[in-house]
Design an enzyme around this catalytic site. Sequence first.
Site, short mmCIF file in Angstrom:
data_model
loop_
_atom_site.label_atom_id
_atom_site.label_comp_id
_atom_site.label_asym_id
_atom_site.label_seq_id
_atom_site.Cartn_x
_atom_site.Cartn_y
_atom_site.Cartn_z
N LYS A 8 0.85 -1.31 -0.02
CA LYS A 8 0.01 -0.04 -0.01
C LYS A 8 0.78 1.19 0.21
O LYS A 8 1.92 1.37 -0.57
CB LYS A 8 -1.11 0.01 1.22
CG LYS A 8 -1.60 -1.49 1.36
CD LYS A 8 -2.63 -1.43 1.87
CE LYS A 8 -3.41 -3.02 1.79
NZ LYS A 8 -4.88 -3.28 2.64
N HIS A 86 -8.33 -3.65 -6.57
CA HIS A 86 -8.13 -3.87 -5.23
C HIS A 86 -9.39 -2.99 -4.49
O HIS A 86 -9.68 -1.80 -5.12
CB HIS A 86 -7.04 -3.14 -4.67
CG HIS A 86 -6.62 -3.46 -3.12
ND1 HIS A 86 -7.26 -3.07 -2.08
CD2 HIS A 86 -6.20 -4.58 -2.42
CE1 HIS A 86 -6.85 -3.57 -1.00
NE2 HIS A 86 -6.03 -4.41 -1.32
N GLU A 154 -10.48 -10.97 -1.84
CA GLU A 154 -10.22 -10.25 -0.48
C GLU A 154 -11.58 -9.71 0.06
O GLU A 154 -12.14 -8.59 -0.70
CB GLU A 154 -9.31 -9.02 -0.95
CG GLU A 154 -7.93 -9.56 -1.33
CD GLU A 154 -6.78 -8.54 -0.85
OE1 GLU A 154 -6.18 -8.53 -0.22
OE2 GLU A 154 -6.86 -7.28 -1.21
N SER A 194 -6.30 -9.78 6.03
CA SER A 194 -5.77 -10.30 7.74
C SER A 194 -5.00 -11.69 7.63
O SER A 194 -5.36 -12.19 8.66
CB SER A 194 -6.96 -10.03 8.64
OG SER A 194 -7.53 -8.88 8.78
P1 13P Z 1 -4.35 -6.76 5.53
O1 13P Z 1 -3.55 -7.95 5.44
O2 13P Z 1 -3.64 -5.46 6.11
O3 13P Z 1 -5.71 -7.27 5.84
O4 13P Z 1 -4.59 -6.34 3.89
C1 13P Z 1 -5.01 -7.29 2.75
C2 13P Z 1 -4.80 -6.38 1.39
O5 13P Z 1 -5.61 -5.43 1.32
C3 13P Z 1 -4.00 -7.01 0.47
O6 13P Z 1 -4.15 -6.28 -0.65
#
Ligand code: 13P
Length: 235
Positions: A8, A86, A154, A194
Amino acid sequence: MIIAANFKMHLTPHKLATFAATLRDSLDSRLQILLFPNTACLASLPQCHVRWGAQNAYPAQNGAFSGEIGAEVLDALQIQTLLVGHSERRALGESQDFCAQKCRFYAELGFTLVYCIGEPHNVRAGGQESVRAFLDSQLHTIPLDYPNLIIAYEPIWAIGTQAASLEQIATTHADIKALCAARGATLPLLYGGSVKPNNAHDILSLDNVDGVLVGSAALVVSDFVKIMQAGLQTL
Ligand code: 13P
């Protein structure tokens, strides 16, 4: 098995270099590692035998699209992998049509695409059938026959909070595989939301889970390595 990390906005180029220096010793040819650092880092990537990708790109070679990055620059940086769809980009206004347009444009250029799908909490609350219909709509107009396409499931409600249950992941991954099969496609399917060192082994042991897409747990290289090791234990 694919272990991917989406950093990110995190990790400066300096921190990414430190990350890569540690990661280098833990690489194993049985794992395909995909790392998505922030765009600024793409210009000075550290030496590390992983596949580096962009978190976003505009579906054009070049042009007047302020704040975006296009295929010409990605080519110059030797980036051949792209995250599309995403939920954090969809929340900024990217429509399904635009995600599909990106997939088609970068598929034409031979990119490896990690295409993210996932339902919000209210859809999950409606039960598995509504989840299935929602995910089906996110597969609509995506070139599922493209050989370098990877899907990442996701669930939005599981990102940055708590992973979906093993039962939810198993059921939904089976549904996604079936939706793809109905369109003649067999694609690798990652789980994201997560994923942590303490749940990675159980998640990666499930049928229809071909890897994980890790967010915050990837920011600490020792945790990311633990997730890699959990993956190796399931092989
Ligand atoms: P987290 O592992 O922090 O929940 O994020 C997942 C994500 O958005 C991966 O693209």
